[in-house]
Each structure stands twice: as structure tokens, then as C-alpha cells.
Enzyme design. Structure first.
Site, PDB file in Angstrom:
ATOM      1  N   GLY A   1      -4.737  -4.244  -3.631  1.00 49.36           N
ATOM      2  CA  GLY A   1      -5.696  -3.189  -3.961  1.00 49.36           C
ATOM      3  C   GLY A   1      -4.907  -1.958  -4.348  1.00 49.36           C
ATOM      4  O   GLY A   1      -4.204  -1.384  -3.518  1.00 49.36           O
ATOM      5  N   HIS A   2      -4.942  -1.603  -5.608  1.00 47.98           N
ATOM      6  CA  HIS A   2      -4.159  -0.468  -6.100  1.00 47.98           C
ATOM      7  C   HIS A   2      -5.101   0.655  -6.511  1.00 47.98           C
ATOM      8  O   HIS A   2      -5.946   0.480  -7.381  1.00 47.98           O
ATOM      9  CB  HIS A   2      -3.286  -0.909  -7.288  1.00 47.98           C
ATOM     10  CG  HIS A   2      -2.241  -1.908  -6.898  1.00 47.98           C
ATOM     11  ND1 HIS A   2      -1.291  -2.393  -7.762  1.00 47.98           N
ATOM     12  CD2 HIS A   2      -1.986  -2.507  -5.704  1.00 47.98           C
ATOM     13  CE1 HIS A   2      -0.504  -3.245  -7.120  1.00 47.98           C
ATOM     14  NE2 HIS A   2      -0.912  -3.340  -5.884  1.00 47.98           N
TER      15      HIS A   2
ATOM     16  N   GLN B   1       1.827  -6.001  -3.316  1.00 50.40           N
ATOM     17  CA  GLN B   1       2.396  -6.128  -1.966  1.00 50.40           C
ATOM     18  C   GLN B   1       3.682  -5.310  -1.811  1.00 50.40           C
ATOM     19  O   GLN B   1       3.861  -4.349  -2.538  1.00 50.40           O
ATOM     20  CB  GLN B   1       2.635  -7.610  -1.620  1.00 50.40           C
ATOM     21  CG  GLN B   1       1.359  -8.397  -1.339  1.00 50.40           C
ATOM     22  CD  GLN B   1       0.672  -8.921  -2.592  1.00 50.40           C
ATOM     23  OE1 GLN B   1       1.288  -9.532  -3.445  1.00 50.40           O
ATOM     24  NE2 GLN B   1      -0.619  -8.676  -2.718  1.00 50.40           N
TER      25      GLN B   1
ATOM     26  N   LYS C   1       1.782   2.108  -5.150  1.00 52.65           N
ATOM     27  CA  LYS C   1       2.308   1.525  -6.403  1.00 52.65           C
ATOM     28  C   LYS C   1       1.367   1.795  -7.576  1.00 52.65           C
ATOM     29  O   LYS C   1       1.812   2.056  -8.695  1.00 52.65           O
ATOM     30  CB  LYS C   1       2.495   0.001  -6.240  1.00 52.65           C
ATOM     31  CG  LYS C   1       3.508  -0.367  -5.163  1.00 52.65           C
ATOM     32  CD  LYS C   1       3.557  -1.868  -4.955  1.00 52.65           C
ATOM     33  CE  LYS C   1       2.299  -2.441  -4.348  1.00 52.65           C
ATOM     34  NZ  LYS C   1       2.036  -2.021  -2.966  1.00 52.65           N
TER      35      LYS C   1
ATOM     36  N   ASP D   1       0.809  -1.221   0.000  1.00 55.52           N
ATOM     37  CA  ASP D   1       0.000   0.000   0.000  1.00 55.52           C
ATOM     38  C   ASP D   1       0.840   1.268   0.000  1.00 55.52           C
ATOM     39  O   ASP D   1       0.461   2.291   0.575  1.00 55.52           O
ATOM     40  CB  ASP D   1      -0.951   0.018   1.218  1.00 55.52           C
ATOM     41  CG  ASP D   1      -1.861  -1.199   1.237  1.00 55.52           C
ATOM     42  OD1 ASP D   1      -2.273  -1.632   0.159  1.00 55.52           O
ATOM     43  OD2 ASP D   1      -2.141  -1.711   2.338  1.00 55.52           O
TER      44      ASP D   1
HETATM   45  P1  GDP Z   1      -0.809   0.370  -3.545  1.00 60.66           P
HETATM   46  O1  GDP Z   1      -1.419  -0.900  -3.073  1.00 60.66           O
HETATM   47  O2  GDP Z   1       0.660   0.412  -3.324  1.00 60.66           O
HETATM   48  O3  GDP Z   1      -1.174   0.714  -4.960  1.00 60.66           O
HETATM   49  O4  GDP Z   1      -1.419   1.527  -2.608  1.00 60.66           O
HETATM   50  P2  GDP Z   1      -2.972   1.698  -2.183  1.00 60.66           P
HETATM   51  O5  GDP Z   1      -3.726   2.207  -3.351  1.00 60.66           O
HETATM   52  O6  GDP Z   1      -3.465   0.488  -1.515  1.00 60.66           O
HETATM   53  O7  GDP Z   1      -2.835   2.773  -1.033  1.00 60.66           O
HETATM   54  C1  GDP Z   1      -2.258   4.025  -1.273  1.00 60.66           C
HETATM   55  C2  GDP Z   1      -3.314   5.110  -0.942  1.00 60.66           C
HETATM   56  O8  GDP Z   1      -2.688   6.358  -0.884  1.00 60.66           O
HETATM   57  C3  GDP Z   1      -4.382   5.235  -2.007  1.00 60.66           C
HETATM   58  O9  GDP Z   1      -5.584   5.617  -1.390  1.00 60.66           O
HETATM   59  C4  GDP Z   1      -3.852   6.363  -2.901  1.00 60.66           C
HETATM   60  O10 GDP Z   1      -4.891   7.074  -3.564  1.00 60.66           O
HETATM   61  C5  GDP Z   1      -3.188   7.230  -1.884  1.00 60.66           C
HETATM   62  N1  GDP Z   1      -2.014   7.975  -2.345  1.00 60.66           N
HETATM   63  C6  GDP Z   1      -1.032   7.591  -3.197  1.00 60.66           C
HETATM   64  N2  GDP Z   1      -0.054   8.527  -3.243  1.00 60.66           N
HETATM   65  C7  GDP Z   1      -0.441   9.513  -2.397  1.00 60.66           C
HETATM   66  C8  GDP Z   1       0.153  10.736  -1.965  1.00 60.66           C
HETATM   67  O11 GDP Z   1       1.248  11.110  -2.365  1.00 60.66           O
HETATM   68  N3  GDP Z   1      -0.557  11.487  -1.055  1.00 60.66           N
HETATM   69  C9  GDP Z   1      -1.778  11.102  -0.558  1.00 60.66           C
HETATM   70  N4  GDP Z   1      -2.391  11.878   0.318  1.00 60.66           N
HETATM   71  N5  GDP Z   1      -2.348   9.936  -0.931  1.00 60.66           N
HETATM   72  C10 GDP Z   1      -1.680   9.160  -1.833  1.00 60.66           C
HETATM   73  P1  IMO Z   2      -1.000  -4.139  -2.213  1.00 58.75           P
HETATM   74  O1  IMO Z   2      -0.599  -4.669  -3.564  1.00 58.75           O
HETATM   75  C1  IMO Z   2      -0.897  -4.614   2.119  1.00 58.75           C
HETATM   76  C2  IMO Z   2      -0.926  -8.703   3.681  1.00 58.75           C
HETATM   77  C3  IMO Z   2      -2.171  -9.135   4.428  1.00 58.75           C
HETATM   78  C4  IMO Z   2      -1.570 -10.095   5.418  1.00 58.75           C
HETATM   79  C5  IMO Z   2      -0.469 -10.775   4.595  1.00 58.75           C
HETATM   80  C6  IMO Z   2      -0.875 -12.105   4.009  1.00 58.75           C
HETATM   81  O2  IMO Z   2      -2.300  -3.420  -2.222  1.00 58.75           O
HETATM   82  O3  IMO Z   2       0.119  -3.361  -1.600  1.00 58.75           O
HETATM   83  P2  IMO Z   2      -2.454 -12.744   1.969  1.00 58.75           P
HETATM   84  O4  IMO Z   2      -3.916 -12.464   1.731  1.00 58.75           O
HETATM   85  O5  IMO Z   2      -1.553 -12.196   0.925  1.00 58.75           O
HETATM   86  O6  IMO Z   2      -2.184 -14.191   2.237  1.00 58.75           O
HETATM   87  O7  IMO Z   2      -2.127 -11.980   3.353  1.00 58.75           O
HETATM   88  O8  IMO Z   2      -0.150  -9.880   3.548  1.00 58.75           O
HETATM   89  N1  IMO Z   2      -1.175  -8.175   2.305  1.00 58.75           N
HETATM   90  C7  IMO Z   2      -1.112  -6.878   1.986  1.00 58.75           C
HETATM   91  N2  IMO Z   2      -0.902  -5.798   2.770  1.00 58.75           N
HETATM   92  N3  IMO Z   2      -1.042  -4.479   0.780  1.00 58.75           N
HETATM   93  C8  IMO Z   2      -1.233  -5.549  -0.004  1.00 58.75           C
HETATM   94  O9  IMO Z   2      -1.274  -5.465  -1.345  1.00 58.75           O
HETATM   95  C9  IMO Z   2      -1.313  -6.827   0.599  1.00 58.75           C
HETATM   96  N4  IMO Z   2      -1.510  -8.084   0.130  1.00 58.75           N
HETATM   97  C10 IMO Z   2      -1.415  -8.888   1.197  1.00 58.75           C
HETATM   98  O10 IMO Z   2      -2.798  -8.046   5.040  1.00 58.75           O
HETATM   99  O11 IMO Z   2      -0.937  -9.385   6.458  1.00 58.75           O
HETATM  100 MG    MG Z   3      -2.942  -1.548  -1.759  1.00 59.68          MG
END
Ligand code: GDP
Ligand code: IMO
Ligand code: MG
Length: 425
Positions: free
Chosen positions: A40-41, A223, A16, A13
Site C-alpha cells: 500500500g503506497h 515491502q 516509498k 511502509d
Molecule cells: P510505502 O508503503 O513505503 O509507500 O509507505 P506507506 O504509504 O504505506 O506509509 C507511509 C505513510 O507515511 C503514508 O501515510 C505517507 O503519506 C506518510 N509519509 C510519507 N513520508 C512522510 C513524512 O516525511 N512525514 C509524515 N508525517 N508522513 C509521511
Molecule cells: P509496502 O509496499 C509492510 C508484511 C505483512 C506480513 C508479511 C507477509 O506497503 O511497504 P504477505 O501478505 O506479503 O504474505 O505478508 O509481510 N507486508 C508488509 N508490511 N508493508 C508492506 O508493503 C507489506 N507487504 C507485506 O504484514 O507481516
Molecule cells: Mg505501505
């Protein structure tokens, strides 16, 4: 012949999706390398907010092909739902390809994931319950059913019946739970075969053709490196390799074809699920970071654990992955702190550590050693160039470069597409 890897440097998270979307503007192909619908991206465009789980974040760029690589485990119902959602929002999904080698997350996998988590009780991993662990376990033990198997109904029928029978033995005898109906699973599989047929390809050939043609290929990891099955906080990890090396394997690209590794780091630390997180804060500061960063899981909605930037974990992942460039995201989340801390070491009964040990039990073994940095107490969300940033924010970025041994090229100051500073090559 150039491939760029985008990977997470922490516990997932990191942003990416947003960075992949930004870099996809200069790429012809984006390949997802690992993970499944546990990911979840989030990508924010003028069309609104997209939460992508299986479809690569390149799909929002019209000139880009999006590929689900061989290293991904695909939950077909989730993928179909995601494709339907995208199409309902006028996103052209004909630019998607799915590797015939990618494994399928079968309906028994989420069931086994849940049963196993329940059985672990206090030692549960806190998985996303999407069945990814059991699907990867089946892949490794050569019980997997692959996307390519959907192309032959005779093969599919045999494989499904055999596997469901075996899983039912485990479900009923070991877990004392209800067995699944193999006919119903077969009917589902026939539906997947029909719906996904147009997308299935030997994608490793397409990717190599693109590289041969001189195209720029992005590899998007799910991840983060600290969730890596080998180098993460085992057993509190995911079941794939979200590393630069794993990216090559999952996409079907040689390490020699990779020109740069871009690692995405948050300006602080977050983690979902159980496991060690030495720099975690359980106080108001942690709560304020959670609010500022909107730290609630994209996939499960769970509040994420938050804390200051963990230099030890971050340096370890930067070194193991040969990081060339860093994207430092969510810098704006720190705008309100007059003092910002980073964790520079772990105090343990065995002395101060500067690497993450193989065994670091949650809560008991590591006390963070803190360093203090001056905050900037200024709104950065409108900054569009490095020069726009307050001096203390620039100092913080410079500190990150020193810690990570790589240049911070991208700086995130908000979730929107334009809230990203690119300092150039
Ligand atoms: P990912 O799994 O690495 O793609 O990240 P996620 O989407 O799960 O979580 C990142 C969260 O931060 C999302 O809600 C994005 O919209 C938000 N986000 C990404 N870059 C920034 C930033 O520079 N500032 C803020 N405030 N939010 C950001
Ligand atoms: P993105 O791509 C954050 C974590 C789960 C748990 C561990 C194992 O959005 O960054 P799993 O379901 O993979 O067997 O769970 O890994 N986990 C993540 N944490 N971002 C993710 O993906 C994750 N995918 C799995 O919360 O701790
Ligand atoms: Mg994510």
C-alpha cells in the site's frame, strides 16, 4: 541508460510511494518490481490522497509511463478496481503497461493464504491475506497462471481447470474447507482478459528500449529489505525479494544498468504482522510514535508496531543493497521527543550481536542496546531546505549517514508532496 532503484530499507511502509512520486517528476518510466496488492503506497498530491496497491506510484505524473513488471503478482479484480478509482479521479490510466510475464493472484490464492494462516495458529505470519505467498509459491513450483495467459482463451481454459481441480483437492482434503467453482473462476478470467487487454505488453522490451534511448527509468520496490525472503526475518517475511537485486530481476533490468540505489528509511521503525522487531516499544512512547506517524496499515488498516530506529537491521540492509542515497522520512514524527533513542545492538544469550541472526525468535532472544540522541522539540513540517532544520535534527541525520554509510539526500517532514527536502546530488 540509467535506472534508479527505490527500495524500502526496513519492514515496509517507509514512504516509498511518496519518494517514487517525487522522483518520477524526472523519469519517463516507473516500473513496479515485486509484491502485489499486499503493498500500500500512499501519495498525497493537490488532488488528494492516493492509496496505490498495484499501480506504480508514477501514475500521478502525467509524463510518466507506469509498468507493472514481471516480478509482480497481480490480483486482477483489485487492479481493475484501482484503475476505476484512478479514472474516476481523472487520472489517465492509458499510461499503464502490465508485463505478460507477471503472475496472476487467482481467487484460490487468498483462500489458501487464509486457510494456511489459520492452520499455523500461534505461529501465523500475520500476512495481508491477499494471497501473495500462495501465488509466489505457485510461480516457483511452476503452477502459476500468468497475465499473458489471458491472451489465449484456449490456454486459459485448460490452465484454470487444471489448477482449480488441484487446489480444490488441497482445500478440501488438507484444510477441510469448501472447494471453489472453476466455471465461476473462468468467467472472472474472461472478464479480466477483456478489461486488461489494452495494458498487456512484453514490458521487458519497452524498458530496455527506454534505457537504450537514454531515458531515466525508476524501479519501485514494494515491502522492505527486512521482509526479504532470503535476508529478512524468515519465516516472518513476504514471498518476494524487495531488494536492489530483486528489483533488477522483477523489472527486467541488468544490475549494470542501475546508476543509483535510493533506500527509504523511516526515522524510527515500524512493522506490521508478526516476527522479530528488537527495537519495538510497548509503552506510551511507542503509542506516541504511532499517533505522530499515523501508523495504521494502508492495505489492512492494522495498527503498526512501532519502536526506535534499529541501526543493526538498517545497516544490514544498507550494506546488502549497495545503497547510494537515503531518503529519511517521517522526521517530523519525532518533533515532540526531547530524547530520541536508536538501537545499536542486540543483547542475546550468546552475547551482543551487530547483525540480524538467521534465527531470532520473537520476544525471547534479543534485548535492544540503546543509544540516546538529543531531540529538537521543534516543528519541522515547514522546513523546505536542510538549513531550515534544527541543529539536533541535523545531528540525527548525520548520525544516520554514519550508520548507513550513505548520504541522506532526501528528508521527509510531512506527507504532502512539498514536505520533502532534497539536498541535491
Ligand atoms: P510505502 O508503503 O513505503 O509507500 O509507505 P506507506 O504509504 O504505506 O506509509 C507511509 C505513510 O507515511 C503514508 O501515510 C505517507 O503519506 C506518510 N509519509 C510519507 N513520508 C512522510 C513524512 O516525511 N512525514 C509524515 N508525517 N508522513 C509521511
Ligand atoms: P509496502 O509496499 C509492510 C508484511 C505483512 C506480513 C508479511 C507477509 O506497503 O511497504 P504477505 O501478505 O506479503 O504474505 O505478508 O509481510 N507486508 C508488509 N508490511 N508493508 C508492506 O508493503 C507489506 N507487504 C507485506 O504484514 O507481516
Ligand atoms: Mg505501505
Amino acid at each position: 541508460m540509467t535506472a534508479t532503484i527505490i527500495m524500502g530499507g526496513q519492514w515496509g511502509d517507509e514512504g516509498k510511494g511518496k519518494i517514487t512520486d517525487a522522483l518520477a517528476a524526472s523519469a519517463s518510466m516507473v516500473v513496479r518490481a515485486n509484491g502485489g496488492s499486499n503493498a500500500g503506497h500512499t501519495v498525497k498530491t493537490d488532488q488528494g490522497t492516493f492509496k496505490l496497491h498495484l499501480v506504480p506510484s508514477g501514475i500521478l505524473n502525467e509524463a510518466c509511463l507506469s509498468v507493472i513488471g514481471a516480478g509482480v503478482v497481480v490480483e486482477p479484480d483489485k487492479l481493475i478496481q484501482e484503475l476505476d478509482d484512478l479514472e474516476s479521479r481523472s487520472i489517465d490510466t492509458s499510461r499503464l503497461r502490465i508485463s505478460d510475464r507477471a503472475h496472476i493472484v487467482m481467487p484460490y490464492h487468498p483462500v489458501l493464504d487464509r486457510l494456511e494462516e489459520e492452520r499455523r495458529e500461534d505461529l501465523s505470519i500475520g500476512t495481508t491475506l491477499r494471497g501473495n505467498g500462495p501465488a509466489y509459491a505457485d510461480k516457483m513450483s511452476r503452477h502459476g497462471i500468468r497475465i499473458g495467459d489471458l491472451q489465449s482463451s484456449a490456454i486459459l481454459r485448460n490452465r484454470v481447470r487444471w489448477e482449480v481441480d488441484q487446489k480444490n483437492e488441497i482445500i478440501s482434503r488438507l484444510y477441510r474447507s469448501e472447494p471453489l467453482d472453476s466455471n465461476e473462476i473462468m468467467r472472472k478470467a474472461e472478464h479480466w482478459a477483456e478489461r486488461l487487454a489494452p495494458y498487456i505488453r512484453p514490458t521487458q522490451v519497452d524498458i530496455q528500449d527506454a534505457l537504450d534511448a537514454g531515458d531515466h527509468v525508476l524501479i519501485e520496490c514494494a515491502q522492505g529489505a527486512m521482509l526479504d525472503i532470503d535476508y529478512g526475518t524468515y519465516p516472518f517475511v513476504t514471498s518476494s525479494s524487495p531488494t536492489a537485486a530483486g528489483a533488477c530481476q522483477g523489472a527486467g533490468v541488468s544490475p549494470r544498468q542501475v546508476e543509483r540505489v535510493v533506500a527509504v528509511y523511516k526515522a524510527y521503525t515500524s512493522r506490521v504482522g508478526a516476527g522479530p522487531m528488537p527495537s519495538e516499544l510497548h509503552d506510551n512512547t511507542g503509542e506516541l510514535i504511532r499517533q505522530r506517524g499515523n501508523e495504521y496499515g494502508t492495505t489492512t488498516g492494522r495498527p503498526r508496531r512501532t519502536g526506535w530506529f534499529d541501526e543493526v537491521a538498517a545497516r544490514q540492509s544498507a550494506r546488502l543493497n549497495g545503497v547510494d542515497e537515503v531518503a529519511l522520512t517521517l522526521v517530523d514524527a519525532l518533533d515532540v521527543f526531547d530524547q530520541i533513542r536508536t538501537c545499536t545492538g542486540y543483547r542475546t544469550p550468546a552475547g551482543e550481536l551487530h547483525h540480524l541472526p538467521a534465527v531470532l525468535e520473537e520476544g525471547i532472544a534479543a534485548e535492544p542496546v540503546w543509544a540516546d540522541h538529543a531531540g529538537w522539540m521543534e516543528d519541522t513540517t515547514g522546513a523546505r531546505s536542510y538549513e531550515d532544520l534544527p541543529a539536533q535534527a541535523k545531528d540525527y541525520v548525520a548520525h544516520m549517514e554514519q550508520v548507513l554509510g550513505a548520504r541522506v539526500r532526501y528528508i521527509g517532514v510531512g506527507p504532502a508532496r512539498d514536505q520533502l527536502i532534497d539536498r541535491g546530488a
